[in-house]
Design a protein around this motif. Sequence first.
Motif, PDB file in Angstrom:
ATOM      1  N   ILE A 147     -72.080  36.413 -63.613  1.00 56.99           N
ATOM      2  CA  ILE A 147     -72.813  36.661 -62.375  1.00 56.99           C
ATOM      3  C   ILE A 147     -72.201  37.887 -61.706  1.00 56.99           C
ATOM      4  O   ILE A 147     -71.005  37.904 -61.405  1.00 56.99           O
ATOM      5  CB  ILE A 147     -72.724  35.461 -61.417  1.00 56.99           C
ATOM      6  CG1 ILE A 147     -73.329  34.208 -62.060  1.00 56.99           C
ATOM      7  CG2 ILE A 147     -73.422  35.780 -60.094  1.00 56.99           C
ATOM      8  CD1 ILE A 147     -73.089  32.939 -61.256  1.00 56.99           C
ATOM      9  N   VAL A 148     -72.990  38.919 -61.515  1.00 56.86           N
ATOM     10  CA  VAL A 148     -72.525  40.091 -60.780  1.00 56.86           C
ATOM     11  C   VAL A 148     -72.682  39.814 -59.292  1.00 56.86           C
ATOM     12  O   VAL A 148     -73.743  39.340 -58.844  1.00 56.86           O
ATOM     13  CB  VAL A 148     -73.328  41.353 -61.170  1.00 56.86           C
ATOM     14  CG1 VAL A 148     -73.048  42.485 -60.187  1.00 56.86           C
ATOM     15  CG2 VAL A 148     -72.974  41.789 -62.577  1.00 56.86           C
ATOM     16  N   ALA A 149     -71.636  40.072 -58.507  1.00 57.20           N
ATOM     17  CA  ALA A 149     -71.682  39.945 -57.047  1.00 57.20           C
ATOM     18  C   ALA A 149     -71.157  41.253 -56.473  1.00 57.20           C
ATOM     19  O   ALA A 149     -69.953  41.510 -56.490  1.00 57.20           O
ATOM     20  CB  ALA A 149     -70.834  38.766 -56.579  1.00 57.20           C
ATOM     21  N   THR A 150     -72.051  42.101 -55.981  1.00 57.35           N
ATOM     22  CA  THR A 150     -71.675  43.465 -55.644  1.00 57.35           C
ATOM     23  C   THR A 150     -72.428  43.985 -54.435  1.00 57.35           C
ATOM     24  O   THR A 150     -73.497  43.461 -54.074  1.00 57.35           O
ATOM     25  CB  THR A 150     -71.957  44.393 -56.850  1.00 57.35           C
ATOM     26  OG1 THR A 150     -71.616  45.736 -56.521  1.00 57.35           O
ATOM     27  CG2 THR A 150     -73.428  44.340 -57.233  1.00 57.35           C
TER      28      THR A 150
ATOM     29  N   HIS B 236     -77.009  37.051 -64.047  1.00 51.42           N
ATOM     30  CA  HIS B 236     -77.598  37.089 -62.711  1.00 51.42           C
ATOM     31  C   HIS B 236     -76.941  38.221 -61.926  1.00 51.42           C
ATOM     32  O   HIS B 236     -75.795  38.603 -62.201  1.00 51.42           O
ATOM     33  CB  HIS B 236     -77.378  35.762 -61.975  1.00 51.42           C
ATOM     34  CG  HIS B 236     -78.083  34.602 -62.605  1.00 51.42           C
ATOM     35  ND1 HIS B 236     -79.400  34.295 -62.343  1.00 51.42           N
ATOM     36  CD2 HIS B 236     -77.645  33.674 -63.490  1.00 51.42           C
ATOM     37  CE1 HIS B 236     -79.751  33.235 -63.042  1.00 51.42           C
ATOM     38  NE2 HIS B 236     -78.706  32.833 -63.751  1.00 51.42           N
ATOM     39  N   TYR B 237     -77.654  38.731 -60.940  1.00 51.55           N
ATOM     40  CA  TYR B 237     -77.173  39.864 -60.141  1.00 51.55           C
ATOM     41  C   TYR B 237     -77.414  39.544 -58.676  1.00 51.55           C
ATOM     42  O   TYR B 237     -78.558  39.417 -58.235  1.00 51.55           O
ATOM     43  CB  TYR B 237     -77.928  41.126 -60.554  1.00 51.55           C
ATOM     44  CG  TYR B 237     -77.351  42.431 -60.047  1.00 51.55           C
ATOM     45  CD1 TYR B 237     -76.624  43.267 -60.885  1.00 51.55           C
ATOM     46  CD2 TYR B 237     -77.571  42.855 -58.737  1.00 51.55           C
ATOM     47  CE1 TYR B 237     -76.113  44.479 -60.441  1.00 51.55           C
ATOM     48  CE2 TYR B 237     -77.065  44.058 -58.272  1.00 51.55           C
ATOM     49  CZ  TYR B 237     -76.334  44.869 -59.133  1.00 51.55           C
ATOM     50  OH  TYR B 237     -75.832  46.084 -58.687  1.00 51.55           O
ATOM     51  N   LEU B 238     -76.329  39.373 -57.906  1.00 44.29           N
ATOM     52  CA  LEU B 238     -76.417  39.087 -56.482  1.00 44.29           C
ATOM     53  C   LEU B 238     -75.901  40.285 -55.693  1.00 44.29           C
ATOM     54  O   LEU B 238     -74.818  40.807 -55.972  1.00 44.29           O
ATOM     55  CB  LEU B 238     -75.589  37.855 -56.124  1.00 44.29           C
ATOM     56  CG  LEU B 238     -75.954  36.541 -56.830  1.00 44.29           C
ATOM     57  CD1 LEU B 238     -75.022  35.422 -56.367  1.00 44.29           C
ATOM     58  CD2 LEU B 238     -77.404  36.169 -56.589  1.00 44.29           C
ATOM     59  N   SER B 239     -76.677  40.717 -54.705  1.00 40.55           N
ATOM     60  CA  SER B 239     -76.282  41.846 -53.868  1.00 40.55           C
ATOM     61  C   SER B 239     -75.663  41.339 -52.570  1.00 40.55           C
ATOM     62  O   SER B 239     -76.221  40.447 -51.915  1.00 40.55           O
ATOM     63  CB  SER B 239     -77.502  42.720 -53.550  1.00 40.55           C
ATOM     64  OG  SER B 239     -78.051  43.269 -54.735  1.00 40.55           O
ATOM     65  N   LYS B 240     -74.521  41.880 -52.207  1.00 39.35           N
ATOM     66  CA  LYS B 240     -73.860  41.515 -50.947  1.00 39.35           C
ATOM     67  C   LYS B 240     -74.599  42.173 -49.776  1.00 39.35           C
ATOM     68  O   LYS B 240     -75.059  43.307 -49.895  1.00 39.35           O
ATOM     69  CB  LYS B 240     -72.412  41.987 -50.955  1.00 39.35           C
ATOM     70  CG  LYS B 240     -71.551  41.397 -52.058  1.00 39.35           C
ATOM     71  CD  LYS B 240     -70.164  42.045 -52.038  1.00 39.35           C
ATOM     72  CE  LYS B 240     -69.295  41.554 -53.184  1.00 39.35           C
ATOM     73  NZ  LYS B 240     -68.006  42.269 -53.225  1.00 39.35           N
ATOM     74  N   PRO B 241     -74.673  41.469 -48.639  1.00 39.95           N
ATOM     75  CA  PRO B 241     -74.218  40.089 -48.425  1.00 39.95           C
ATOM     76  C   PRO B 241     -75.236  39.086 -48.965  1.00 39.95           C
ATOM     77  O   PRO B 241     -76.439  39.306 -48.851  1.00 39.95           O
ATOM     78  CB  PRO B 241     -74.109  39.983 -46.911  1.00 39.95           C
ATOM     79  CG  PRO B 241     -75.155  40.943 -46.413  1.00 39.95           C
ATOM     80  CD  PRO B 241     -75.200  42.075 -47.400  1.00 39.95           C
ATOM     81  N   PHE B 242     -74.744  38.023 -49.570  1.00 44.06           N
ATOM     82  CA  PHE B 242     -75.632  36.991 -50.091  1.00 44.06           C
ATOM     83  C   PHE B 242     -75.272  35.654 -49.450  1.00 44.06           C
ATOM     84  O   PHE B 242     -74.174  35.469 -48.932  1.00 44.06           O
ATOM     85  CB  PHE B 242     -75.531  36.886 -51.620  1.00 44.06           C
ATOM     86  CG  PHE B 242     -74.121  36.786 -52.133  1.00 44.06           C
ATOM     87  CD1 PHE B 242     -73.436  35.578 -52.112  1.00 44.06           C
ATOM     88  CD2 PHE B 242     -73.467  37.908 -52.631  1.00 44.06           C
ATOM     89  CE1 PHE B 242     -72.139  35.478 -52.577  1.00 44.06           C
ATOM     90  CE2 PHE B 242     -72.160  37.815 -53.106  1.00 44.06           C
ATOM     91  CZ  PHE B 242     -71.494  36.604 -53.081  1.00 44.06           C
ATOM     92  N   GLU B 243     -76.212  34.739 -49.487  1.00 40.60           N
ATOM     93  CA  GLU B 243     -75.979  33.405 -48.946  1.00 40.60           C
ATOM     94  C   GLU B 243     -75.136  32.592 -49.934  1.00 40.60           C
ATOM     95  O   GLU B 243     -75.341  32.669 -51.150  1.00 40.60           O
ATOM     96  CB  GLU B 243     -77.311  32.681 -48.713  1.00 40.60           C
ATOM     97  CG  GLU B 243     -78.241  33.368 -47.723  1.00 40.60           C
ATOM     98  CD  GLU B 243     -77.788  33.181 -46.289  1.00 40.60           C
ATOM     99  OE1 GLU B 243     -77.037  32.212 -46.036  1.00 40.60           O
ATOM    100  OE2 GLU B 243     -78.186  33.998 -45.432  1.00 40.60           O
ATOM    101  N   LEU B 244     -74.222  31.819 -49.421  1.00 36.76           N
ATOM    102  CA  LEU B 244     -73.427  30.958 -50.296  1.00 36.76           C
ATOM    103  C   LEU B 244     -74.305  29.912 -50.978  1.00 36.76           C
ATOM    104  O   LEU B 244     -74.025  29.488 -52.100  1.00 36.76           O
ATOM    105  CB  LEU B 244     -72.306  30.282 -49.515  1.00 36.76           C
ATOM    106  CG  LEU B 244     -71.185  31.216 -49.044  1.00 36.76           C
ATOM    107  CD1 LEU B 244     -70.110  30.426 -48.311  1.00 36.76           C
ATOM    108  CD2 LEU B 244     -70.571  31.979 -50.201  1.00 36.76           C
ATOM    109  N   ASP B 245     -75.374  29.504 -50.303  1.00 34.79           N
ATOM    110  CA  ASP B 245     -76.331  28.593 -50.942  1.00 34.79           C
ATOM    111  C   ASP B 245     -76.904  29.223 -52.212  1.00 34.79           C
ATOM    112  O   ASP B 245     -77.098  28.539 -53.219  1.00 34.79           O
ATOM    113  CB  ASP B 245     -77.478  28.268 -49.991  1.00 34.79           C
ATOM    114  CG  ASP B 245     -77.126  27.160 -49.010  1.00 34.79           C
ATOM    115  OD1 ASP B 245     -76.308  26.299 -49.358  1.00 34.79           O
ATOM    116  OD2 ASP B 245     -77.665  27.172 -47.892  1.00 34.79           O
TER     117      ASP B 245
END
Length: 238
Positions: free
Chosen positions: A88-91, A109-118
């Motif tokens: 999981i990319v978190a960037t 998966h690719y999540l862009s900051k800021p992201f929800e912890l949910d």
Amino acid sequence: MLALAHARITIMANIILLEDESVLRAELADFLGEQGHCVDTAGSIGEFEQKFCPERQLIAIVDLGLPDGEGLDLITRLREDGDRIGIIVATARSGGRNKAKGLIQGADHYLSKPFELDELAATITALARRLEDGAIRPRWLLDTLRCQLTPPGKAAIDLTSQSYIVFRTIVSGAGKPVSRRKIVEALGENYLHYDQRRLDTQMYQLRKLVLDACGMDLPVATARGRGYQITEAVDLRG
């Protein structure tokens, strides 16, 4: 700010978190631990490579801009090595082009900051479920009648009555931290008059028993200031 998640996960996973910002790394690690996951953390690619164990860790959460290199290059190496791990990319790098590049390089998966912890919790659960469904993974088995613990693919280990009570109580937490008080009271002792060193000795002996018998670590982590928590699924029989 990252919003707190309200839903609990149903799948526990061993996770390695690569995030160079120390405050965010600690916040994410605490959140994932509270969700029932077992988390190793790293602040650089070098530290990640020292701690990464593909036989144990199921999911990697990877930042891209790191002090000693590029997260995308690390993802490429992980895929080239053939390691079976969810990524999981978190960037902070947002945008469709960056997301497409990350997925092409090998991220699941690719999540862009800021992201929800949910959102992070749901992504981990979905990915862990898919990875677990794609492989037959032996599980720990606790025989509640014979007081035996059987590690995955190994012979059964006889537990003392006290070791059994301690382990069974930790298992009852289903991945959530179980307080030292609850364990002590399960042993039939008065917590206020109990010498805490006895529980420390009990845990040491249990860990040593399992390690000596099968060469595997007991799937129990110390939840600092809270007690102990199980880190792998344990089936009960009896």
